[in-house]
Design an enzyme around this catalytic site. Structure first.
Site, mmCIF file in Angstrom:
data_model
loop_
_atom_site.group_PDB
_atom_site.id
_atom_site.type_symbol
_atom_site.label_atom_id
_atom_site.label_comp_id
_atom_site.label_asym_id
_atom_site.label_seq_id
_atom_site.Cartn_x
_atom_site.Cartn_y
_atom_site.Cartn_z
ATOM 1 N N ASN A 92 10.768 9.890 11.425
ATOM 2 C CA ASN A 92 11.014 8.545 11.966
ATOM 3 C C ASN A 92 10.981 8.509 13.493
ATOM 4 O O ASN A 92 10.750 7.460 14.087
ATOM 5 C CB ASN A 92 12.345 7.980 11.453
ATOM 6 C CG ASN A 92 12.196 7.438 10.039
ATOM 7 O OD1 ASN A 92 11.085 7.144 9.609
ATOM 8 N ND2 ASN A 92 13.290 7.319 9.319
ATOM 9 N N SER A 119 18.174 7.202 7.614
ATOM 10 C CA SER A 119 16.866 7.313 8.253
ATOM 11 C C SER A 119 17.013 7.825 9.673
ATOM 12 O O SER A 119 16.044 8.277 10.268
ATOM 13 C CB SER A 119 16.193 5.953 8.340
ATOM 14 O OG SER A 119 16.298 5.268 7.144
HETATM 15 N N1 3HC Z 1 6.943 6.636 -10.061
HETATM 16 C C1 3HC Z 1 5.995 7.577 -10.207
HETATM 17 N N2 3HC Z 1 4.735 7.451 -9.742
HETATM 18 C C2 3HC Z 1 4.421 6.313 -9.085
HETATM 19 C C3 3HC Z 1 5.377 5.296 -8.874
HETATM 20 C C4 3HC Z 1 6.681 5.496 -9.385
HETATM 21 N N3 3HC Z 1 7.687 4.612 -9.217
HETATM 22 N N4 3HC Z 1 4.756 4.301 -8.170
HETATM 23 C C5 3HC Z 1 3.487 4.691 -7.966
HETATM 24 N N5 3HC Z 1 3.273 5.886 -8.524
HETATM 25 C C6 3HC Z 1 2.031 6.676 -8.510
HETATM 26 C C7 3HC Z 1 0.909 5.960 -9.228
HETATM 27 O O1 3HC Z 1 0.935 6.227 -10.614
HETATM 28 C C8 3HC Z 1 -0.317 6.552 -8.549
HETATM 29 O O2 3HC Z 1 -0.576 7.830 -9.130
HETATM 30 P P1 3HC Z 1 -2.088 8.434 -9.184
HETATM 31 O O3 3HC Z 1 -2.537 8.569 -7.781
HETATM 32 O O4 3HC Z 1 -1.900 9.736 -9.890
HETATM 33 O O5 3HC Z 1 -2.870 7.412 -9.952
HETATM 34 C C9 3HC Z 1 0.144 6.786 -7.104
HETATM 35 O O6 3HC Z 1 1.581 6.800 -7.156
HETATM 36 C C10 3HC Z 1 -0.324 5.712 -6.159
HETATM 37 O O7 3HC Z 1 0.128 4.444 -6.615
HETATM 38 P P2 3HC Z 1 -0.784 3.143 -6.622
HETATM 39 O O8 3HC Z 1 -2.175 3.436 -7.129
HETATM 40 O O9 3HC Z 1 -0.007 2.057 -7.291
HETATM 41 O O10 3HC Z 1 -0.862 2.674 -5.109
HETATM 42 P P3 3HC Z 1 -1.739 3.176 -3.888
HETATM 43 O O11 3HC Z 1 -2.785 4.158 -4.218
HETATM 44 O O12 3HC Z 1 -2.124 1.918 -3.208
HETATM 45 O O13 3HC Z 1 -0.656 3.956 -3.023
HETATM 46 C C11 3HC Z 1 1.305 4.227 -1.737
HETATM 47 C C12 3HC Z 1 0.572 3.360 -2.718
HETATM 48 C C13 3HC Z 1 1.625 5.593 -2.371
HETATM 49 C C14 3HC Z 1 2.587 3.515 -1.388
HETATM 50 C C15 3HC Z 1 0.376 4.468 -0.491
HETATM 51 O O14 3HC Z 1 -0.076 3.232 0.004
HETATM 52 C C16 3HC Z 1 1.077 5.199 0.625
HETATM 53 O O15 3HC Z 1 1.199 6.417 0.610
HETATM 54 N N6 3HC Z 1 1.563 4.445 1.636
HETATM 55 C C17 3HC Z 1 2.341 5.009 2.746
HETATM 56 C C18 3HC Z 1 3.753 5.229 2.286
HETATM 57 C C19 3HC Z 1 4.603 5.808 3.376
HETATM 58 O O16 3HC Z 1 4.197 6.090 4.494
HETATM 59 N N7 3HC Z 1 5.876 5.998 3.060
HETATM 60 C C20 3HC Z 1 6.848 6.477 3.997
HETATM 61 C C21 3HC Z 1 7.567 5.311 4.583
HETATM 62 S S1 3HC Z 1 8.735 5.812 5.807
HETATM 63 C C22 3HC Z 1 10.107 6.186 4.922
HETATM 64 O O17 3HC Z 1 10.197 6.013 3.736
HETATM 65 C C23 3HC Z 1 11.234 6.721 5.724
HETATM 66 C C24 3HC Z 1 12.285 5.683 5.936
HETATM 67 O O18 3HC Z 1 13.407 6.305 6.515
HETATM 68 C C25 3HC Z 1 11.833 4.528 6.813
#
Ligand code: 3HC
Length: 289
Positions: A188, A117
């Site tokens: 980040n 990260s």
């Molecule tokens: N495989 C495939 N698809 C998946 C999945 C998986 N394991 N998990 C979820 N999905 C899909 C779902 O099917 C859904 O698809 P659809 O929109 O076509 O129906 C979609 O992803 C959204 O899932 P959910 O409906 O369960 O959940 P939410 O709509 O509440 O979204 C989230 C969840 C995508 C996590 C959203 O809240 C989000 O984008 N949050 C921010 C995430 C973020 O900022 N991530 C970056 C973090 S920083 C990082 O990682 C860097 C590190 O170095 C710190």
């Protein structure tokens, strides 16, 4: 690229394995032992079962995807891999030990990469057999859903290496951002000071957990507020990253919020430990302050 090796069967490693396998490539998945690698594959299976329940993937497709993931006990089979992706704990000494070991089996044309990260790529490249074939490949959580991969060449990385991993990342259906090897890279470097500032605001009583998160969700259109996102990433990981920014730049603007340090010391690490800024032990998350 046809065969990919992933080291680390946690949240990021399994997300990477799932995404790579979903795109038709074979994945070898390793962790500190075979049991952990197998548990990682079981977590991919759970995610696929959920997707099947929501009609997002056919059973036959899920079965074929899972069959492309092979948990392995050690790095010996990685001699067959075109690309090795390290996605272990965000501690430099752990990653360096992995590069020392994986470097011993790395094929002469293959690439060694890190999903770090924030740890400098140029520095870790010293632990690879050929720094020209070492690069940062930074995925975002949840990997199957997020559309971005950061590509970070170190000082010694060859252009051919950057080109090959960029093509690999695009082949996963992701967009690529190319970043110089600077602390926190691009995303980040922006995200962690935001999360850290949110914890300062909470610690000094400017607003409560729900209002800080609501402010960013509704005021900035972020899908999650910064405290909810910190819990999602893991508060220990957030602290590790902000500490890398602080120590490498020596700029006091990156000093960790005291409340973030306290939460990590208490073992309140977010979703994965059941408690962070929210409590996750019930049906839905409840703010803890
Ligand atoms: N495989 C495939 N698809 C998946 C999945 C998986 N394991 N998990 C979820 N999905 C899909 C779902 O099917 C859904 O698809 P659809 O929109 O076509 O129906 C979609 O992803 C959204 O899932 P959910 O409906 O369960 O959940 P939410 O709509 O509440 O979204 C989230 C969840 C995508 C996590 C959203 O809240 C989000 O984008 N949050 C921010 C995430 C973020 O900022 N991530 C970056 C973090 S920083 C990082 O990682 C860097 C590190 O170095 C710190």
């Amino acid at each position: 690229m046809r065969t990919i090796a992933v080291i680390g069967a946690g949240q990021m490693g399994t997300g990477i394995a799932q995404t790579v396998a979903a795109n038709g490539m074979a994945v070898m998945l390793a962790d500190i032992d075979l049991a952990r690698a197998e548990a990682g594959k079981a977590n991919v299976e759970k995610a696929l079962v959920k997707l099947m329940g929501r009609g997002k993937i056919e059973a036959s497709e899920a079965e074929a995807l899972l069959a492309r993931i092979t948990p392995v006990a050690d790095y010996t089979p990685f001699a067959e891999a075109d690309l090795i992706i390290e996605a272990a704990t965000e501690r430099e000494e752990i990653k360096n030990a992995i590069f020392d070991a994986a470097g011993k089996v790395l094929h002469a044309d293959s690439i060694l990469s890190s999903n770090t990260s924030s740890i400098p790529i140029t520095r870790m490249a010293n632990h690879s057999p050929d720094p020209a074939r070492f690069i940062g490949l930074h995925f975002f959580n949840p990997v199957p859903v997020m559309g971005l991969i950061e590509v970070i060449p170190g000082l010694a990385t060859a252009q051919a290496t950057t080109d090959r991993v960029t093509a690999f990342a695009r082949g996963l259906g992701k967009e690529v951002v190319l970043s110089q090897d600077e602390p926190g890279f691009v995303v980040n470097r922006i995200l962690l000071p935001m999360i850290n500032e949110a914890v300062f605001l909470l610690g000094q009583g400017t607003a409560g957990i729900e209002d800080i998160d609501k402010g960013c969700r509704l005021g900035l259109n972020h899908p999650m507020g910064p405290l909810q996102l910190a819990d999602f990433v893991g508060l220990d990981t957030c602290l590790d990253i902000i500490n890398v920014l602080y120590r490498t730049t020596r700029d006091s603007k990156y000093r960790p919020a005291p409340l973030l340090v306290k939460y990590v010391e208490a073992g309140w690490l977010g979703r994965k430990s059941g408690r962070g800024f929210y409590d996750y032990t019930g049906e839905s998350p409840v703010p803890t302050r």
